[in-house]
Design a protein around this motif. Structure first.
Motif, PDB file in Angstrom:
ATOM      1  N   PHE A 214      24.871  57.116  17.834  1.00 30.24           N
ATOM      2  CA  PHE A 214      24.469  58.538  17.903  1.00 30.24           C
ATOM      3  C   PHE A 214      24.456  59.095  16.486  1.00 30.24           C
ATOM      4  O   PHE A 214      25.347  58.795  15.685  1.00 30.24           O
ATOM      5  CB  PHE A 214      25.466  59.296  18.802  1.00 30.24           C
ATOM      6  CG  PHE A 214      25.521  60.787  18.596  1.00 30.24           C
ATOM      7  CD1 PHE A 214      24.373  61.565  18.699  1.00 30.24           C
ATOM      8  CD2 PHE A 214      26.709  61.433  18.285  1.00 30.24           C
ATOM      9  CE1 PHE A 214      24.414  62.941  18.502  1.00 30.24           C
ATOM     10  CE2 PHE A 214      26.770  62.807  18.087  1.00 30.24           C
ATOM     11  CZ  PHE A 214      25.619  63.556  18.193  1.00 30.24           C
TER      12      PHE A 214
ATOM     13  N   ASP B 221      31.337  58.774  29.162  1.00 26.49           N
ATOM     14  CA  ASP B 221      29.895  58.967  29.349  1.00 26.49           C
ATOM     15  C   ASP B 221      29.303  57.634  29.793  1.00 26.49           C
ATOM     16  O   ASP B 221      29.337  56.644  29.057  1.00 26.49           O
ATOM     17  CB  ASP B 221      29.271  59.439  28.030  1.00 26.49           C
ATOM     18  CG  ASP B 221      27.764  59.665  28.119  1.00 26.49           C
ATOM     19  OD1 ASP B 221      27.122  59.173  29.068  1.00 26.49           O
ATOM     20  OD2 ASP B 221      27.236  60.335  27.218  1.00 26.49           O
TER      21      ASP B 221
ATOM     22  N   ASP C 155      20.146  63.013  32.301  1.00 24.73           N
ATOM     23  CA  ASP C 155      20.427  62.091  31.197  1.00 24.73           C
ATOM     24  C   ASP C 155      21.686  61.251  31.380  1.00 24.73           C
ATOM     25  O   ASP C 155      21.711  60.087  31.072  1.00 24.73           O
ATOM     26  CB  ASP C 155      20.488  62.819  29.839  1.00 24.73           C
ATOM     27  CG  ASP C 155      20.422  61.807  28.701  1.00 24.73           C
ATOM     28  OD1 ASP C 155      19.377  61.141  28.598  1.00 24.73           O
ATOM     29  OD2 ASP C 155      21.401  61.649  27.956  1.00 24.73           O
ATOM     30  N   ARG C 156      22.773  61.849  31.882  1.00 21.64           N
ATOM     31  CA  ARG C 156      24.023  61.126  32.100  1.00 21.64           C
ATOM     32  C   ARG C 156      24.287  61.021  33.600  1.00 21.64           C
ATOM     33  O   ARG C 156      24.310  62.060  34.282  1.00 21.64           O
ATOM     34  CB  ARG C 156      25.189  61.859  31.435  1.00 21.64           C
ATOM     35  CG  ARG C 156      25.037  61.983  29.930  1.00 21.64           C
ATOM     36  CD  ARG C 156      26.116  62.877  29.352  1.00 21.64           C
ATOM     37  NE  ARG C 156      26.124  62.828  27.892  1.00 21.64           N
ATOM     38  CZ  ARG C 156      26.909  63.571  27.124  1.00 21.64           C
ATOM     39  NH1 ARG C 156      27.744  64.435  27.671  1.00 21.64           N
ATOM     40  NH2 ARG C 156      26.863  63.469  25.810  1.00 21.64           N
TER      41      ARG C 156
ATOM     42  N   ASP D 291      18.964  59.934  18.768  1.00 19.60           N
ATOM     43  CA  ASP D 291      18.586  61.322  19.094  1.00 19.60           C
ATOM     44  C   ASP D 291      17.621  61.951  18.096  1.00 19.60           C
ATOM     45  O   ASP D 291      17.144  63.054  18.334  1.00 19.60           O
ATOM     46  CB  ASP D 291      19.799  62.274  19.229  1.00 19.60           C
ATOM     47  CG  ASP D 291      20.606  61.995  20.482  1.00 19.60           C
ATOM     48  OD1 ASP D 291      20.071  61.323  21.384  1.00 19.60           O
ATOM     49  OD2 ASP D 291      21.774  62.422  20.532  1.00 19.60           O
TER      50      ASP D 291
ATOM     51  N   LYS E   7      14.351  60.136  21.532  1.00 21.66           N
ATOM     52  CA  LYS E   7      14.227  60.351  22.969  1.00 21.66           C
ATOM     53  C   LYS E   7      13.622  61.747  23.118  1.00 21.66           C
ATOM     54  O   LYS E   7      14.271  62.740  22.796  1.00 21.66           O
ATOM     55  CB  LYS E   7      15.614  60.261  23.629  1.00 21.66           C
ATOM     56  CG  LYS E   7      16.201  58.851  23.471  1.00 21.66           C
ATOM     57  CD  LYS E   7      17.696  58.778  23.658  1.00 21.66           C
ATOM     58  CE  LYS E   7      18.204  59.275  24.955  1.00 21.66           C
ATOM     59  NZ  LYS E   7      19.660  58.954  25.122  1.00 21.66           N
TER      60      LYS E   7
ATOM     61  N   ASN F 142      26.468  56.529  29.887  1.00 22.51           N
ATOM     62  CA  ASN F 142      25.431  55.970  29.018  1.00 22.51           C
ATOM     63  C   ASN F 142      26.015  55.079  27.933  1.00 22.51           C
ATOM     64  O   ASN F 142      25.371  54.130  27.482  1.00 22.51           O
ATOM     65  CB  ASN F 142      24.644  57.082  28.314  1.00 22.51           C
ATOM     66  CG  ASN F 142      23.737  57.827  29.264  1.00 22.51           C
ATOM     67  OD1 ASN F 142      23.534  57.387  30.386  1.00 22.51           O
ATOM     68  ND2 ASN F 142      23.197  58.939  28.810  1.00 22.51           N
TER      69      ASN F 142
ATOM     70  N   TRP G  15      31.928  61.515  21.443  1.00 27.22           N
ATOM     71  CA  TRP G  15      30.884  61.255  20.439  1.00 27.22           C
ATOM     72  C   TRP G  15      31.206  61.965  19.119  1.00 27.22           C
ATOM     73  O   TRP G  15      30.304  62.419  18.402  1.00 27.22           O
ATOM     74  CB  TRP G  15      29.513  61.710  20.951  1.00 27.22           C
ATOM     75  CG  TRP G  15      29.101  61.133  22.266  1.00 27.22           C
ATOM     76  CD1 TRP G  15      29.391  61.618  23.511  1.00 27.22           C
ATOM     77  CD2 TRP G  15      28.322  59.946  22.482  1.00 27.22           C
ATOM     78  NE1 TRP G  15      28.837  60.801  24.478  1.00 27.22           N
ATOM     79  CE2 TRP G  15      28.175  59.778  23.879  1.00 27.22           C
ATOM     80  CE3 TRP G  15      27.724  59.020  21.626  1.00 27.22           C
ATOM     81  CZ2 TRP G  15      27.461  58.725  24.448  1.00 27.22           C
ATOM     82  CZ3 TRP G  15      27.005  57.971  22.200  1.00 27.22           C
ATOM     83  CH2 TRP G  15      26.879  57.841  23.585  1.00 27.22           C
TER      84      TRP G  15
ATOM     85  N   PHE H 183      24.336  51.672  26.327  1.00 33.78           N
ATOM     86  CA  PHE H 183      23.879  51.528  24.932  1.00 33.78           C
ATOM     87  C   PHE H 183      24.580  50.329  24.289  1.00 33.78           C
ATOM     88  O   PHE H 183      23.962  49.507  23.625  1.00 33.78           O
ATOM     89  CB  PHE H 183      24.218  52.781  24.093  1.00 33.78           C
ATOM     90  CG  PHE H 183      23.633  54.077  24.589  1.00 33.78           C
ATOM     91  CD1 PHE H 183      22.394  54.124  25.230  1.00 33.78           C
ATOM     92  CD2 PHE H 183      24.321  55.280  24.415  1.00 33.78           C
ATOM     93  CE1 PHE H 183      21.856  55.324  25.673  1.00 33.78           C
ATOM     94  CE2 PHE H 183      23.795  56.488  24.848  1.00 33.78           C
ATOM     95  CZ  PHE H 183      22.562  56.511  25.483  1.00 33.78           C
TER      96      PHE H 183
ATOM     97  N   ARG I 202      20.591  68.038  20.163  1.00 28.25           N
ATOM     98  CA  ARG I 202      19.746  67.507  21.235  1.00 28.25           C
ATOM     99  C   ARG I 202      19.951  68.279  22.528  1.00 28.25           C
ATOM    100  O   ARG I 202      19.013  68.529  23.253  1.00 28.25           O
ATOM    101  CB  ARG I 202      19.942  66.004  21.448  1.00 28.25           C
ATOM    102  CG  ARG I 202      20.979  65.585  22.435  1.00 28.25           C
ATOM    103  CD  ARG I 202      20.589  64.310  23.192  1.00 28.25           C
ATOM    104  NE  ARG I 202      19.833  64.651  24.411  1.00 28.25           N
ATOM    105  CZ  ARG I 202      19.592  63.825  25.388  1.00 28.25           C
ATOM    106  NH1 ARG I 202      19.994  62.580  25.300  1.00 28.25           N
ATOM    107  NH2 ARG I 202      18.923  64.192  26.473  1.00 28.25           N
ATOM    108  N   TRP I 203      21.219  68.667  22.799  1.00 28.28           N
ATOM    109  CA  TRP I 203      21.483  69.342  24.069  1.00 28.28           C
ATOM    110  C   TRP I 203      20.960  70.773  24.074  1.00 28.28           C
ATOM    111  O   TRP I 203      20.614  71.315  25.115  1.00 28.28           O
ATOM    112  CB  TRP I 203      22.983  69.290  24.396  1.00 28.28           C
ATOM    113  CG  TRP I 203      23.436  67.869  24.557  1.00 28.28           C
ATOM    114  CD1 TRP I 203      24.272  67.163  23.731  1.00 28.28           C
ATOM    115  CD2 TRP I 203      23.048  66.954  25.599  1.00 28.28           C
ATOM    116  NE1 TRP I 203      24.418  65.884  24.191  1.00 28.28           N
ATOM    117  CE2 TRP I 203      23.685  65.714  25.329  1.00 28.28           C
ATOM    118  CE3 TRP I 203      22.220  67.052  26.723  1.00 28.28           C
ATOM    119  CZ2 TRP I 203      23.520  64.589  26.150  1.00 28.28           C
ATOM    120  CZ3 TRP I 203      22.056  65.945  27.532  1.00 28.28           C
ATOM    121  CH2 TRP I 203      22.707  64.724  27.248  1.00 28.28           C
TER     122      TRP I 203
HETATM  123  C1  BGC Z   1      22.980  60.774  25.357  1.00 28.64           C
HETATM  124  C2  BGC Z   1      22.633  60.498  23.935  1.00 28.64           C
HETATM  125  C3  BGC Z   1      23.516  61.298  23.008  1.00 28.64           C
HETATM  126  C4  BGC Z   1      24.962  61.235  23.398  1.00 28.64           C
HETATM  127  C5  BGC Z   1      25.806  62.189  22.590  1.00 28.64           C
HETATM  128  C6  BGC Z   1      24.432  60.573  25.571  1.00 28.64           C
HETATM  129  O1  BGC Z   1      24.749  60.767  26.892  1.00 28.64           O
HETATM  130  O2  BGC Z   1      22.216  59.938  26.198  1.00 28.64           O
HETATM  131  O3  BGC Z   1      21.280  60.817  23.703  1.00 28.64           O
HETATM  132  O4  BGC Z   1      23.412  60.772  21.709  1.00 28.64           O
HETATM  133  O5  BGC Z   1      25.123  61.491  24.758  1.00 28.64           O
HETATM  134  O6  BGC Z   1      25.428  63.505  22.819  1.00 28.64           O
END
Ligand code: BGC
Length: 389
Positions: free
Chosen positions: A267, A197, A136-137, A298, A318, A199, A237, A203, A62-63
């Motif tokens: 994730f 993180d 995002d974060r 993701d 996303k 986020n 993660w 979640f 994703r990144w």
């Molecule tokens: C993102 C997620 C992602 C996770 C691990 C989070 O900050 O919002 O989309 O799954 O990081 O990379």
């Protein structure tokens, strides 16, 4: 943002001396000292401006997609882009950002690894008048976070839990109660993301709030008793760490014949680690053959293929292209001396201030809407879904 930049003349001079002392004039960055409008307020052409983009890692696709989308959209808008990935290593990321500031980039877009580890970088950016967009974060503990582009992270958690409930037959895919729902009780285990993180907590809270009524009335049971964020979090993660924790849970809690029915996973990488552990312990290999319902996030291609094959139950899509578009829009606003448009000015308190945010919506992916959500939108081709790469 030129206006703010020139307001910070003293700080800028310090940076310029630092630059000169290092002899480290960065590509495309030497123009700031020569094109400064005397009175400030004038905006430079995009072509003269460089944007530093700091992404956390290339180990999760994703990144990579985020980095590519931000870079290409910024370049299309005429900016020069310095894109860096940090291997999920905090010192690497802080050095990369230090370097960008030293090169006097005009703006920073940062997806942090540890949301609390960038305070001195953001202090320096603030002193140099460089606007910072958290990507995002959220970046915590600094007033120099000017804007935040992200998804509705609490709702992502709601969607993850909803999909788990759908997989267990308690809800329909549209979120309504299933009138013919099985009585349960169902055994589930829960996983959370990286504790550093910001986020991850959103979640987890969204998911646990959604599961709570079912836990309270006994429809859902967590046999391990592990439901606290700190206990179920997964540093960085990590897929391997998640696999190990699932293996340990299977040994500690399920070796006496108890059956596990579902796992809340935040994730896709974590989901695949969990699935590997479950299959290794004799579950499945598919949902039809008794693999527990596992959620995700993701829409990583490897997980989308597993969903297509009836192995992983769901993920959350996303659209990183849209996130990139919003970050570019915000960047352009700052660089033209304006404030970007926010659609949330309440939720994201970073400990120092509430950061104005733009939140995007996400979608739940099930086997039966992969084509509609991911192929028809051009995110993946049908071949990629089939091949899982
Ligand atoms: C993102 C997620 C992602 C996770 C691990 C989070 O900050 O919002 O989309 O799954 O990081 O990379």
């Amino acid at each position: 943002m030129r206006t703010r930049k020139f307001a910070a003349v003293a700080a800028g001079l310090t940076m310029a001396f630092a630059l000169a002392a290092c002899g480290g004039e960065g590509a495309g960055s030497g123009n700031d000292s020569t094109d400064a409008p005397a009175g400030g307020g004038e905006t430079a052409a995009a072509g003269d401006q460089t944007i530093g983009v700091a992404m956390p890692t290339q180990t999760s696709e994703r990144w990579i997609a985020d980095g590519d989308a931000v870079k290409s959209q910024l370049e299309e808008a005429g900016y020069t882009v310095d894109l860096q990935f940090a291997n999920d290593d905090i010192p690497t990321q802080t050095q990369q950002i230090d370097q960008m500031i030293l090169q006097d980039v005009d703006l920073l877009i940062i997806a942090s690894i540890d949301g609390t580890a960038l305070t001195s970088q953001l202090d320096a950016a603030g002193a140099a008048g460089i606007p910072v967009i958290a990507y995002d974060r959220l970046i915590n503990g600094s007033e120099n976070v000017d804007f935040y582009v992200t998804f509705d992270n609490y709702n992502v958690g709601v969607q993850q839990a909803t999909s788990l409930l759908v997989g267990l037959g308690l809800l329909n895919e549209d979120g309504s109660e299933n009138p013919d729902a099985p009585a349960g009780p169902f055994n589930i285990e829960v996983f959370a993301g990286s504790p550093d993180d910001n986020n991850a907590g959103f979640f987890f809270n969204g998911a646990m709030d959604t599961l709570k009524p079912y836990l309270d009335d006994g429809t859902l049971v967590v046999p391990s008793g592990q439901t606290e964020f700190d206990t179920v979090a997964t540093l960085r993660w990590s897929q391997e760490a998640a696999q190990k924790r699932m293996e340990d849970l299977l040994t500690s809690t399920y070796s006496g014949g108890e059956e596990l029915h579902g796992v809340l996973s935040p994730f896709d990488g974590i989901s695949r680690g969990i699935i590997t552990a479950l299959q290794g312990a004799g579950y499945g290999p598919t949902l039809e053959e008794g693999l527990p319902v596992v959620s995700g996030q993701d829409a990583e291609i490897a997980s989308v293929a597993l969903i297509d094959q009836g192995v992983q139950f769901s993920t959350i899509f996303k659209d990183t292209r849209k996130l990139a578009t919003e970050s570019v829009r915000a960047a352009e606003a700052f660089l033209q001396g304006e404030e970007p448009e926010a659609n949330d000015t309440e939720t994201y308190d970073n400990g120092v201030k509430v950061v104005p945010s733009y939140l995007l919506e996400s979608d739940i992916v099930y086997a039966d809407n992969i084509t509609e959500l991911l192929v028809d939108s051009g995110y993946y081709t049908a071949e990629q879904v089939e091949q899982g790469s």
